[in-house]
Write an enzyme that holds these catalytic residues in place. Structure first.
Site, mmCIF file in Angstrom:
data_model
loop_
_atom_site.group_PDB
_atom_site.id
_atom_site.type_symbol
_atom_site.label_atom_id
_atom_site.label_comp_id
_atom_site.label_asym_id
_atom_site.label_seq_id
_atom_site.Cartn_x
_atom_site.Cartn_y
_atom_site.Cartn_z
ATOM 1 N N LYS A 50 -54.231 -11.181 3.798
ATOM 2 C CA LYS A 50 -54.031 -12.223 4.809
ATOM 3 C C LYS A 50 -53.717 -13.573 4.182
ATOM 4 O O LYS A 50 -52.941 -14.348 4.733
ATOM 5 C CB LYS A 50 -55.268 -12.354 5.699
ATOM 6 N N LYS A 95 -49.757 -0.543 7.953
ATOM 7 C CA LYS A 95 -50.509 -0.194 9.169
ATOM 8 C C LYS A 95 -49.955 -0.968 10.371
ATOM 9 O O LYS A 95 -49.379 -2.051 10.210
ATOM 10 C CB LYS A 95 -52.015 -0.424 8.964
ATOM 11 N N LYS A 122 -51.345 -6.514 14.593
ATOM 12 C CA LYS A 122 -51.053 -7.520 15.618
ATOM 13 C C LYS A 122 -50.103 -8.579 15.079
ATOM 14 O O LYS A 122 -49.396 -9.233 15.834
ATOM 15 C CB LYS A 122 -52.345 -8.229 16.043
HETATM 16 P P1 TYM Z 1 -59.270 -6.194 14.411
HETATM 17 O O1 TYM Z 1 -59.275 -7.113 15.561
HETATM 18 O O2 TYM Z 1 -58.239 -6.367 13.355
HETATM 19 O O3 TYM Z 1 -59.110 -4.720 14.919
HETATM 20 C C1 TYM Z 1 -59.966 -4.207 15.930
HETATM 21 C C2 TYM Z 1 -60.274 -2.740 15.658
HETATM 22 O O4 TYM Z 1 -59.055 -1.979 15.606
HETATM 23 C C3 TYM Z 1 -59.012 -1.242 14.403
HETATM 24 N N1 TYM Z 1 -57.608 -1.161 13.963
HETATM 25 C C4 TYM Z 1 -56.957 -0.028 13.738
HETATM 26 N N2 TYM Z 1 -57.339 1.264 13.827
HETATM 27 C C5 TYM Z 1 -56.410 2.196 13.527
HETATM 28 N N3 TYM Z 1 -55.127 1.903 13.161
HETATM 29 C C6 TYM Z 1 -54.716 0.611 13.053
HETATM 30 N N4 TYM Z 1 -53.468 0.331 12.713
HETATM 31 C C7 TYM Z 1 -55.649 -0.415 13.353
HETATM 32 N N5 TYM Z 1 -55.572 -1.774 13.368
HETATM 33 C C8 TYM Z 1 -56.786 -2.215 13.733
HETATM 34 C C9 TYM Z 1 -59.857 -2.022 13.417
HETATM 35 O O5 TYM Z 1 -60.312 -1.212 12.363
HETATM 36 C C10 TYM Z 1 -60.966 -2.527 14.298
HETATM 37 O O6 TYM Z 1 -61.966 -1.543 14.446
HETATM 38 N N6 TYM Z 1 -62.929 -7.475 11.334
HETATM 39 C C11 TYM Z 1 -62.662 -6.800 12.578
HETATM 40 C C12 TYM Z 1 -63.377 -7.422 13.766
HETATM 41 C C13 TYM Z 1 -64.851 -7.563 13.613
HETATM 42 C C14 TYM Z 1 -65.806 -6.515 13.618
HETATM 43 C C15 TYM Z 1 -67.073 -7.165 13.499
HETATM 44 C C16 TYM Z 1 -65.711 -5.136 13.730
HETATM 45 C C17 TYM Z 1 -65.531 -8.733 13.462
HETATM 46 N N7 TYM Z 1 -66.879 -8.487 13.402
HETATM 47 C C18 TYM Z 1 -68.246 -6.414 13.453
HETATM 48 C C19 TYM Z 1 -66.901 -4.410 13.695
HETATM 49 C C20 TYM Z 1 -68.148 -5.035 13.563
HETATM 50 C C21 TYM Z 1 -61.177 -6.878 12.827
HETATM 51 O O7 TYM Z 1 -60.476 -7.646 12.270
HETATM 52 O O8 TYM Z 1 -60.725 -6.103 13.782
#
Ligand code: TYM
Length: 332
Positions: A111, A194, A197
């Protein structure tokens, strides 16, 4: 006792990867566990967010949870910034986590890109806030996509170090729940990246709110190779785009990749892509429709978030009090 916590960043463009890797899995867990699902708006601002868009995107994450089938009576749905515990525990964890641990985080490197010096301090400390999200509730299980595995290992390291430093088993060692056939959905334009967003190309992802025409157009354009589908999963090796589409089909239909290949072995993509489009529209379309409907009723969504924040605070506040006493904060 088992407790589930997970979060999604309200940074817009929610996509099929978020749904299959995480949000859909949240739904099935709520019958067996106490579940807490958060829109992590404090994580979102580690990179610049337009304030009005951030508000809207926070509602959209809540709407996505609801539309996917998270029941706000059973589970807790709330916005991270509404519960003080996250920021308070994150600071304590900033003093537990070691710089060397954070230096190893691959998501920060990705990032921050080449201009690391210009990344926010928050982006660097991101995983420490994530550990605080989970451990403010002493959650034991965290459903996520594969890309979050390293962050959860750091959460375990922080919990362990805190417990060792203070000589008390305060925090549980969390278990990641990474399951289903689509734990890492790849970009439709490039099978080595991957689905994300932040990809500048809309064609790289299927958005949660895409209708039939969008889904059909994007899948039609999705990159593939020239060969028909193989007979076995081994035959998908070195064919990342084919593996990705078969994985998506498997996850949406609730089958294994092997079962999908039994049905489609020898098929060209000209046959498989329309079948995948129909399936995606059938399984995924109603979620997007419901999400759009909920977004026309922001008062309802805000009410769900406010009630959720109250319930979340009621769990987290006594835990934070306990932690502050253990650390030695006078007048905790
Ligand atoms: P974020 O917002 O990037 O993504 C949300 C969830 O979607 C999953 N994900 C995917 N799964 C499969 N294929 C993909 N291409 C893909 N892109 C995203 C992510 O693994 C996630 O589960 N750091 C986290 C948010 C967070 C969090 C937490 C999660 C903050 N605090 C505590 C769990 C527990 C994140 O950036 O998710």
């Amino acid at each position: 006792m088992s407790r589930i916590f997970s979060g999604v960043q309200p940074t817009g463009n929610l996509h099929l990867g978020n749904y299959l890797g995480a949000i859909r899995n949240f739904v099935g867990l709520q019958d067996d566990y106490e579940c807490i699902y958060c829109a992590v708006n404090m994580h979102a601002i580690t990179v610049w967010q337009e304030p009005n868009e951030l508000r809207n995107n926070t509602r959209e994450v809540a709407a996505a949870y609801l539309a996917a089938g998270v029941d706000p009576e059973k589970s807790i749905i709330f916005a991270q910034s509404a519960v003080h515990a996250h920021a308070e525990l994150a600071w304590i964890f900033n003093c537990v986590a070691r710089i060397g641990w954070l230096n190893r985080m691959t998501q920060f490197k990705e990032k921050a890109g080449k201009n690391r010096e210009n990344a926010s301090l928050g982006l660097y400390a991101y995983p420490s806030l994530m550990a605080a999200d989970i451990l403010a509730y002493k959650a034991t299980h965290v459903p996520v996509g594969e890309d979050q595995k390293q962050h959860l290992e750091l959460t375990r390291d922080i919990a362990q170090k805190f417990n060792n430093d203070f000589g008390k088993e305060v925090f549980p060692i969390v278990e990641p729940l990474i399951f289903g056939e689509a734990t890492r959905v790849m970009s439709l334009r490039d099978g080595s990246k991957k689905m994300s967003k932040s990809d500048p190309s809309d064609y790289s992802r299927i958005a949660l709110t895409d209708g039939r025409d969008d889904i059909a157009r994007k899948l039609k354009k999705a990159r593939t190779d020239a060969d028909p589908l193989p007979e076995t999963v081994d035959g998908l090796e070195d064919r990342p785009e084919a593996a990705n589409l078969v994985g998506i089909y498997a996850a949406l239909s609730g089958q294994s990749k092997a079962d999908v290949l039994k049905e489609y072995a020898g098929s060209q993509f000209s046959v498989f892509k329309p079948a995948l489009t129909d399936l995606a529209v059938e399984k995924f379309g109603p979620v997007g429709e419901e999400m759009k409907r909920l977004m026309t009723d922001p008062a309802y969504v805000d009410d769900v978030l406010a009630k959720g924040a109250e319930r979340a605070s009621a769990i987290a506040n006594p835990i934070i009090k306990e932690v502050k006493e253990i650390v030695g904060f006078l007048g905790a």
